[in-house]
Design a protein around this motif. Structure first.
Motif, short mmCIF file in Angstrom:
data_model
loop_
_atom_site.label_atom_id
_atom_site.label_comp_id
_atom_site.label_asym_id
_atom_site.label_seq_id
_atom_site.Cartn_x
_atom_site.Cartn_y
_atom_site.Cartn_z
N GLU A 93 68.97 -13.84 80.40
CA GLU A 93 68.89 -14.95 81.38
C GLU A 93 67.44 -15.31 81.70
OE1 GLU A 93 70.02 -11.92 82.01
OE2 GLU A 93 72.10 -11.99 82.70
N MET A 94 66.48 -14.59 81.14
CA MET A 94 65.09 -14.80 81.53
C MET A 94 64.24 -15.17 80.32
SD MET A 94 62.95 -12.23 83.88
CE MET A 94 63.21 -13.01 85.45
N LEU A 95 63.43 -16.21 80.50
CA LEU A 95 62.48 -16.58 79.45
C LEU A 95 61.08 -16.16 79.88
CD1 LEU A 95 63.39 -20.28 78.50
CD2 LEU A 95 64.13 -18.18 77.37
N ILE A 96 60.26 -15.84 78.90
CA ILE A 96 58.86 -15.53 79.18
C ILE A 96 58.03 -16.73 78.73
CG2 ILE A 96 56.95 -13.94 78.72
CD1 ILE A 96 59.04 -11.80 78.08
N VAL A 97 57.30 -17.30 79.67
CA VAL A 97 56.43 -18.44 79.35
C VAL A 97 55.00 -17.95 79.54
CG1 VAL A 97 55.79 -20.80 79.98
CG2 VAL A 97 58.18 -20.08 80.16
N THR A 98 54.31 -17.75 78.44
CA THR A 98 52.98 -17.12 78.54
C THR A 98 52.09 -17.45 77.36
OG1 THR A 98 51.87 -15.00 78.95
CG2 THR A 98 53.66 -14.98 77.34
N ARG B 47 64.07 -10.68 98.02
CA ARG B 47 64.63 -9.41 97.49
C ARG B 47 65.87 -9.01 98.27
NH1 ARG B 47 58.99 -6.31 98.03
NH2 ARG B 47 59.38 -7.16 100.11
N GLU B 48 65.99 -9.56 99.48
CA GLU B 48 67.14 -9.21 100.35
C GLU B 48 68.35 -10.08 99.99
OE1 GLU B 48 66.95 -6.80 102.60
OE2 GLU B 48 64.85 -6.44 102.08
N PRO B 49 69.57 -9.57 100.28
CA PRO B 49 70.75 -10.42 100.06
C PRO B 49 70.61 -11.72 100.85
CG PRO B 49 71.40 -8.17 100.60
CD PRO B 49 69.91 -8.25 100.81
N PRO C 212 62.63 -8.65 87.63
CA PRO C 212 63.51 -9.58 86.90
C PRO C 212 64.94 -9.56 87.45
CG PRO C 212 62.10 -8.45 85.34
CD PRO C 212 61.84 -7.81 86.70
N GLU C 213 65.45 -8.38 87.77
CA GLU C 213 66.82 -8.28 88.30
C GLU C 213 66.95 -9.07 89.61
OE1 GLU C 213 65.02 -5.71 87.31
OE2 GLU C 213 66.17 -4.80 85.66
#
Ligand code: AKG
Ligand code: FE2
Length: 300
Positions: free
Chosen positions: A82-87, A23-25, A53-54
């Motif tokens: 930019e994000m896919l959901i695989v579920t 989460r950190e730079p 997600p961000e």
């Protein structure tokens, strides 16, 4: 400051990275350590990373061009292209269309002219047991071939076809038809040289229709041998997911398969980002100039 530790998880490939909070730079030094570990171990496991997600997208972007998923626009996160959901979790009152995603051996997006460089898969929810992902080291697979077969394969090109993705028969036919329009068959060399490590790897999988200049009947036994060889157990690492694991794998020198070895009444929910790879290969039908994701997507 924490120290990054790299611990192998498998002999053929796979290592765990601890001592970093994604989460950190990311510092330049940490980025370099991750890249070095990635080139060496091919699959990296970052345990206990509770990411939004961000944050996942931002971390992905530290390593290259984030894939906007134009090759598969239908399975995106509603707020992040930019994000896919695989579920296997039902979506919008309907059975999920990604429940069978990745359930045959493949590298990601080999059916495009920019096959995925790196995939980043984060586990948001998992069944109590199973739902594993297995990876296979394609450098080792290539190096284990006899010199004579390697010489033959060096000249060989394969036709990768999106319509061979396993489970398409369980998806919305209109979306599947549009996926085929967006992604006409492409040709890639069977042996590739990794642009960063310079090592040679086998580039095969279960989304290959046949080899260029050969019939499907001639191709089938060679392809069956190569896929069986490429996924021999000694080249593999089997990942048993823990909640909030983030995995990164290199699609240029590995293949993977999602194993449906879990109770389907339990939810498995994964979020996936990826980096576009180098432009390689060509369209099989050389009259196809450029795929038009926007117009093809608009039809469906
Ligand atoms: O769900 C998995 O374990 C992997 C699915 C897959 O093939 C992918 O995300 O590229
Ligand atoms: Fe995949």
């Amino acid at each position: 400051m924490q120290t990054i530790t790299v611990t192998p998880r498998g002999y053929a490939l796979g290592a765990e990275i601890t001592g970093i909070d994604l989460r950190e730079p990311l510092s330049d030094a940490a980025r370099q350590q991750i890249m070095d570990a990635w080139h060496k171990h091919l699959v990296l496991v970052f345990p206990k990373q509770e990411l939004t997600p961000e944050q996942q997208i931002r971390f992905t972007a530290c390593f290259g061009d984030v894939d906007p998923n134009e090759a598969a626009p239908y399975y995106r996160h509603p707020d992040h292209k930019e994000m896919l959901i695989v579920t296997n979790k039902p979506m919008g009152g309907k059975p999920s269309e990604t429940a069978t995603a990745g359930t045959s051996w493949h590298a990601d997006r080999t059916y495009t002219l920019r096959p995925t460089k790196a995939s980043f898969l984060w586990c948001q929810e998992k069944p109590p047991v199973g739902g594993d992902t297995i990876f296979s080291n394609q450098y080792l697979a290539c190096e284990a071939l006899s010199p004579t077969l390697r010489e033959f394969l060096e000249k060989l090109e394969a036709i990768h076809d999106v319509s061979l993705i396993k489970g398409l028969d369980k998806r919305d036919p209109e979306k599947v038809a549009a996926m085929k329009r967006i992604n006409p068959p492409v040709v890639h060399k069977v042996i590739q040289t990794h642009p960063e490590t310079g090592r040679k790897s086998l580039f095969v999988g279960q989304r290959i229709r046949s080899f260029v200049g050969m019939t499907e009947a001639e191709s089938a036994p060679i392809l069956a041998f190569l896929n069986q060889h490429a996924t021999s157990l000694e080249f593999t690492y089997r990942h048993q997911w823990s909640l909030h694991d983030l995995l990164i794998w290199d699609n240029r020198c590995t293949m993977h398969i999602a194993v449906p070895n879990y109770d389907r009444s339990k939810i498995r929910y994964m979020l996936r980002t990826a980096l576009l790879g180098e432009p390689i290969g060509r369209y099989y039908d050389d009259t196809v100039k450029a795929a038009s994701p926007a117009s093809a997507a608009a039809v469906a």
